[in-house]
Design a protein around this motif. Structure first.
Motif, mmCIF file in Angstrom:
data_model
loop_
_atom_site.group_PDB
_atom_site.id
_atom_site.type_symbol
_atom_site.label_atom_id
_atom_site.label_comp_id
_atom_site.label_asym_id
_atom_site.label_seq_id
_atom_site.Cartn_x
_atom_site.Cartn_y
_atom_site.Cartn_z
ATOM 1 N N ALA A 110 0.852 -1.194 0.000
ATOM 2 C CA ALA A 110 0.000 0.000 0.000
ATOM 3 C C ALA A 110 0.886 1.242 0.000
ATOM 4 O O ALA A 110 1.837 1.336 0.782
ATOM 5 C CB ALA A 110 -0.915 0.010 1.214
ATOM 6 N N ILE A 111 0.593 2.180 -0.878
ATOM 7 C CA ILE A 111 1.275 3.473 -0.912
ATOM 8 C C ILE A 111 0.446 4.464 -0.097
ATOM 9 O O ILE A 111 -0.769 4.574 -0.291
ATOM 10 C CB ILE A 111 1.436 3.984 -2.350
ATOM 11 N N VAL A 112 1.103 5.175 0.831
ATOM 12 C CA VAL A 112 0.401 6.117 1.703
ATOM 13 C C VAL A 112 1.040 7.496 1.583
ATOM 14 O O VAL A 112 2.274 7.619 1.628
ATOM 15 C CB VAL A 112 0.425 5.650 3.170
ATOM 16 N N MET A 113 0.184 8.520 1.443
ATOM 17 C CA MET A 113 0.638 9.913 1.365
ATOM 18 C C MET A 113 -0.274 10.771 2.247
ATOM 19 O O MET A 113 -1.411 10.389 2.535
ATOM 20 C CB MET A 113 0.592 10.434 -0.078
ATOM 21 N N PHE A 114 0.228 11.924 2.658
ATOM 22 C CA PHE A 114 -0.587 12.888 3.401
ATOM 23 C C PHE A 114 -0.247 14.311 2.963
ATOM 24 O O PHE A 114 0.916 14.658 2.791
ATOM 25 C CB PHE A 114 -0.347 12.768 4.914
ATOM 26 N N ARG A 115 -1.294 15.096 2.787
ATOM 27 C CA ARG A 115 -1.143 16.539 2.573
ATOM 28 C C ARG A 115 -2.481 17.194 2.903
ATOM 29 O O ARG A 115 -3.509 16.809 2.358
ATOM 30 C CB ARG A 115 -0.757 16.836 1.117
ATOM 31 N N GLN A 128 -1.245 7.133 -10.388
ATOM 32 C CA GLN A 128 -1.071 6.389 -11.638
ATOM 33 C C GLN A 128 -0.139 5.202 -11.439
ATOM 34 O O GLN A 128 -0.410 4.083 -11.924
ATOM 35 C CB GLN A 128 -0.481 7.305 -12.716
ATOM 36 N N TYR A 129 0.941 5.430 -10.733
ATOM 37 C CA TYR A 129 1.939 4.383 -10.489
ATOM 38 C C TYR A 129 1.302 3.195 -9.761
ATOM 39 O O TYR A 129 1.542 2.023 -10.116
ATOM 40 C CB TYR A 129 3.086 4.974 -9.676
ATOM 41 N N ALA A 130 0.482 3.488 -8.741
ATOM 42 C CA ALA A 130 -0.199 2.422 -8.001
ATOM 43 C C ALA A 130 -1.154 1.659 -8.913
ATOM 44 O O ALA A 130 -1.255 0.434 -8.854
ATOM 45 C CB ALA A 130 -0.952 3.010 -6.808
ATOM 46 N N TYR A 157 -2.473 -6.150 3.318
ATOM 47 C CA TYR A 157 -1.209 -5.930 2.626
ATOM 48 C C TYR A 157 -0.057 -6.255 3.554
ATOM 49 O O TYR A 157 -0.210 -6.361 4.770
ATOM 50 C CB TYR A 157 -1.088 -4.497 2.093
ATOM 51 N N ASP A 158 1.121 -6.447 2.948
ATOM 52 C CA ASP A 158 2.310 -6.875 3.697
ATOM 53 C C ASP A 158 3.265 -5.731 3.992
ATOM 54 O O ASP A 158 4.012 -5.786 4.964
ATOM 55 C CB ASP A 158 3.051 -7.959 2.895
ATOM 56 N N TRP A 159 3.267 -4.722 3.128
ATOM 57 C CA TRP A 159 4.180 -3.587 3.284
ATOM 58 C C TRP A 159 3.430 -2.286 3.046
ATOM 59 O O TRP A 159 2.476 -2.243 2.261
ATOM 60 C CB TRP A 159 5.342 -3.667 2.283
ATOM 61 N N ILE A 160 3.910 -1.234 3.712
ATOM 62 C CA ILE A 160 3.441 0.124 3.460
ATOM 63 C C ILE A 160 4.621 0.926 2.924
ATOM 64 O O ILE A 160 5.732 0.856 3.472
ATOM 65 C CB ILE A 160 2.891 0.769 4.739
ATOM 66 N N PHE A 161 4.363 1.644 1.845
ATOM 67 C CA PHE A 161 5.383 2.516 1.258
ATOM 68 C C PHE A 161 4.938 3.950 1.499
ATOM 69 O O PHE A 161 3.949 4.402 0.936
ATOM 70 C CB PHE A 161 5.524 2.237 -0.238
ATOM 71 N N TRP A 162 5.658 4.633 2.384
ATOM 72 C CA TRP A 162 5.354 6.035 2.641
ATOM 73 C C TRP A 162 6.135 6.913 1.669
ATOM 74 O O TRP A 162 7.325 6.668 1.416
ATOM 75 C CB TRP A 162 5.723 6.454 4.067
ATOM 76 N N VAL A 163 5.478 7.967 1.159
ATOM 77 C CA VAL A 163 6.176 8.903 0.281
ATOM 78 C C VAL A 163 5.654 10.317 0.518
ATOM 79 O O VAL A 163 4.440 10.550 0.551
ATOM 80 C CB VAL A 163 6.042 8.486 -1.209
ATOM 81 N N ASP A 164 6.569 11.258 0.728
ATOM 82 C CA ASP A 164 6.210 12.671 0.862
ATOM 83 C C ASP A 164 5.709 13.215 -0.468
ATOM 84 O O ASP A 164 6.107 12.733 -1.544
ATOM 85 C CB ASP A 164 7.424 13.490 1.300
#
Length: 452
Positions: free
Chosen positions: A211-216, A234-236, A277-284
């Motif tokens: 899972a990709i996680v972002m915050f703003r 789009q990438y996800a 899900y098994d992993w979380i990918f955090w990205v600013d």
């Protein structure tokens, strides 16, 4: 108010309040548009997003147009998996009772584990001491009274149901042995936990779910943040990852950077409960995708690293960079995040240069608990590269610092790379080889971080 009560109100209570949202959004995935976003072209769902079509400057990239076909990298083939034995031989381990520490948070558990693609089956668990057993976990002061207690009968109790609940079905399990966890039915005798177990092969060769996680909390048109959300959405969608974009700041009394940790904790709890899900990918949101062909799986630990739960690039002042990182869905990760969120409450007078980042860094490097087996620091080039060192084929560009100019810098890079295919030519196989070469290095040859 006691400090523990304060921490409960500031950490646990917001998560309870928000648990309704977690459950309601459990079916949310990359097919759901991020809040306030729409498709730039309403007739093209495989393209960029925007928050305002009228104001859009027309520079957003359609990542679908840069993708080339490449087979997924797998640790073993389906045939190799089928040829593996269905189960392993039984093992029996004696885990000695711990002295001197009562709370589990201050203990380092004994680990039982299985090979990759196998999970634990617990066959027996006994806490105490068997009749006349002076061999396992030797008793230093073997008094006549103690000898009498174990002379004719086992002194202890079966805990099969308890250990099954903690360990069965997992690849590895940490076991803590003390009277804190188990009733002392053999008072005065130095005890052990005897665990018999074997491993069974998983039903199928599974792929890691990410899972990709972002915050703003606020975004303006044509900003680096808007473009970043558009690109990672789009990438996800291209690679089949779940995508979560959080916007609500429910801790306005703290630095907004801690919303990163709260956002991850929400998904961590969901992942642990639902095994989603098994992993979380955090990205600013000041990060742009340079080469969308590079998959996240390329950076995951190899089969010799089942205890690595956190992967981050090296950063400033000898610590790691928290703008982009991987964190495994695991109880270790949840505990680490909770400790990081509460760090400044336990050290209110300590200078913390980078809020969330330094808090996490110091939890990992605190000498009171050795966490070095559970994380790895990698070259920043992999996914935390800066604009001065970025090269063609690199995965991500993180526009760190440069406050007030981030959006301009990102726009310049978008124009630079949009018609140059060399930026998209590096393959997952090439990147994976680089990753594995680093992971296979001796530990003293890898990058290390220090307390900040």
């Amino acid at each position: 108010m006691l400090i523990n009560e304060i921490i409960w109100l500031l950490i646990v209570f917001p998560l309870i309040i928000n648990s309704k949202n977690i459950d309601e959004n459990s079916e949310e995935n990359y097919n759901e548009l991020p809040k306030d976003f729409i498709y730039l072209d309403p007739n093209n769902v495989n393209g960029p997003l925007t928050i305002n079509r009228t104001e859009d400057d027309g520079t957003k990239r359609n990542l679908f147009s840069f993708i080339h076909h490449e087979e997924k990298i797998k640790s073993i083939t389906e045939e190799e998996f089928r040829n593996m034995k269905n189960e392993t031989e039984k093992k029996s381990e004696y885990i000695c009772e711990m002295y001197g520490v009562n709370r589990p948070e201050g203990m380092k558990g004994h680990e039982i584990s299985c090979p990759p693609h196998y999970n634990l089956v617990i066959d027996k668990a006994f806490y105490g001491r068997y009749v006349n057993d002076t061999t396992h976990c030797p008793i230093k002061n073997l008094t006549p009274e103690i000898k009498e207690k174990i002379k004719f009968n086992d002194c202890g109790k079966e805990y099969l149901k308890n250990i099954k609940g903690k360990c069965e079905g997992r690849n590895y399990c940490s076991i803590f042995v003390s009277n804190y966890f188990y009733k002392d039915s053999c008072k005065g005798v130095y005890k052990y936990l005897n665990v018999d177990y074997h491993c069974i092969k998983e039903p199928e060769l599974k792929e890691e779910k990410i899972a990709i996680v972002m915050f703003r909390d606020s975004i303006t048109s044509n900003s680096i943040d808007e473009n970043s959300v558009s690109e990672f959405y789009q990438y996800a969608k291209i690679h089949g990852y779940d995508f979560y974009y959080e916007t609500y700041n429910y801790i306005p009394y703290r630095s907004i950077f801690f919303m990163k940790l709260f956002s991850i904790i929400e998904r961590m709890i969901e992942g642990l409960k639902q095994k989603k899900y098994d992993w979380i990918f955090w990205v600013d949101t000041d990060t742009m995708i340079m080469n969308p062909n590079i998959r996240l799986e390329t950076f995951l630990p190899n089969e010799k690293m089942p205890k690595i739960h956190f992967i981050a690039g090296f950063g400033e002042r000898g610590g790691f960079q928290a703008g982009v990182f991987f964190i495994r869905v695991h109880e270790w990760s949840l505990n680490m995040l909770m400790r990081s969120i509460s760090y400044s409450y336990y050290y209110p007078n300590r200078y913390i240069p980078f809020d969330d980042q330094s808090s996490m860094n110091n939890v990992l490097t605190d000498k009171s608990v050795d966490e070095s087996d559970n994380y790895i620091i990698v070259p920043p080039k992999w996914f935390n590269n800066n604009r001065y060192k970025i090269e063609k084929g690199d995965f991500l560009l993180h526009v760190m610092g440069d406050y007030g100019r981030k959006s301009q810098i990102a726009s310049e890079f978008r124009n630079r790379i949009k018609n140059d295919n060399e930026w998209y030519n590096k393959t997952n196989a090439q990147m994976r080889q680089e990753v594995l070469e680093y992971y296979n290095l001796p530990k003293d040859k890898q990058i290390h971080i220090k307390y900040q």
